[in-house]
Scaffold this active site. Structure first.
Site, PDB file in Angstrom:
ATOM      1  CD  GLU A  58       7.537  -0.326   7.936  1.00 48.44           C
ATOM      2  OE1 GLU A  58       6.868  -1.044   7.331  1.00 48.44           O
ATOM      3  OE2 GLU A  58       7.955   0.790   7.319  1.00 48.44           O
ATOM      4  CG  ASP A 101       0.323  -3.893   2.073  1.00 50.26           C
ATOM      5  OD1 ASP A 101       0.419  -4.729   3.030  1.00 50.26           O
ATOM      6  OD2 ASP A 101       1.094  -3.052   1.875  1.00 50.26           O
ATOM      7  CE  LYS A 146       3.062  -6.239   3.687  1.00 48.98           C
ATOM      8  NZ  LYS A 146       2.638  -4.978   4.580  1.00 48.98           N
ATOM      9  CG  ASP A 169      -0.407  -0.218   2.586  1.00 42.99           C
ATOM     10  OD1 ASP A 169       0.682  -0.226   2.638  1.00 42.99           O
ATOM     11  OD2 ASP A 169      -1.222  -0.252   3.584  1.00 42.99           O
ATOM     12  CB  SER A 170       4.555   1.765   0.031  1.00 37.38           C
ATOM     13  OG  SER A 170       4.927   0.518  -0.828  1.00 37.38           O
ATOM     14  CD  GLU A 217       0.163  -1.673   7.885  1.00 43.87           C
ATOM     15  OE1 GLU A 217      -0.394  -0.780   9.049  1.00 43.87           O
ATOM     16  OE2 GLU A 217       0.709  -0.974   6.760  1.00 43.87           O
TER      17      GLU A 217
END
Ligand code: KIV
Length: 272
Positions: free
Chosen positions: A190, A91, A121, A52-53, A123
């Site tokens: 991270e 993501d 993925k 999602d970057s 978080e």
């Protein structure tokens, strides 16, 4: 005469597990489009993360929060079309799994069905346990993400190193064990202290992939635009630049502009 196509062995979650067992490090990079995914897949990357970057490096947003599920699926389907070998992980963006485990499952199924990706993925640790279990129950592989989780930037208030304090470090280790127990196939760590990342990698059997987490994890991930020197403003200590594409592109465009203005392009050989 029969034509034999050369078989390319695809990377699976099972193979990543074997890589950890034999001590072979896993190389992961982000990609968001067909052309770049084709290059990095051909160059031998093990895992491609459609992160999602993309919200930052593709759409120019300040954070990862604004990107939508439709936009992630668009990026992911472009990447999947290019990839022959790498495992493609996508993501789940902010706002598409936190509401309920049913929402998390629906988002994951859309990603898998509409993009053709191989895994998702998300978080967080104990907070997302039900979602992780529900997604896994549908047969969708899940990668976890602990430490600095950019979707929570407004809770953290800063992109600084996480889990320096004992309580946060202890929770992170517990969360890693929980994600492993739930059935995640790998975890991104991270921006956490290298000593803590080493401890996590040694405490669980599934691969840990670090970004700003030191060398003693099972693999590394970087944002492609950062490591290729396209996004020059972003300069964290953990980032190694393997190229200076901003200068290369600048020079190429300057030369092109000069040639067009000077009527040096196209030449006789470049016309029909
Ligand atoms: O979105 C992303 O690029 C990521 C990596 C930084 C791990 O989550």
């Amino acid at each position: 005469m029969s034509v034999h196509k050369q078989e390319i062995k695809k990377i699976t979650t099972h193979q990543l597990q074997e890589m950890k067992s034999r001590g072979e490090k896993i190389a992961m990079l982000t990609a968001y489009d067909y052309s770049m995914a084709k290059i990095i897949d051909g160059a031998g990357i093990d895992v491609i993360l459609v992160g999602d970057s993309a919200s930052n490096v593709m759409a120019g947003n300040e954070t990862t929060l604004p990107i939508t599920l439709d936009q992630m699926i668009y990026h992911a389907s472009s990447v999947v079309k290019a990839v022959k070998r790498a495992l493609v992980v996508v993501d789940i963006p902010f706002g598409y799994y936190q509401g309920s485990s049913g929402e998390a499952l629906r988002s994951s199924i859309r990603i898998m069905k509409e993009s053709g990706a191989h895994a998702v993925k998300l978080e967080g640790g104990s907070e997302v346990k039900d979602s992780v279990l529900r997604i896994l129950s549908a047969g969708v592989p899940v990668m976890g993400h602990l430490g600095l989780t950019p979707q929570s930037i407004y809770k953290f208030g800063t992109y600084t190193v996480r889990a320096k304090e004992e309580a946060e470090a202890a929770k992170l280790i517990e969360d890693a064990k929980l994600l492993e127990k739930c059935g995640c196939f790998a975890i991104v760590l991270e921006k956490i202290p290298a000593t803590l990342a080493k401890k996590v990698a040694e405490s669980i059997q599934i691969p840990t992939i670090g970004i700003g987490a030191g060398p003693d994890v099972d693999g590394q991930v970087l944002v492609m635009q950062d490591m290729l020197g396209i996004t020059m403003e972003f300069k964290p200590r953990f980032l190694r630049r393997y190229a200076d594409l901003q200068s290369v592109i600048n020079k190429a465009v300057n030369d092109y502009v000069a040639d067009v203005k000077a009527k040096a392009f196209p030449s006789d050989k470049e016309k029909y």
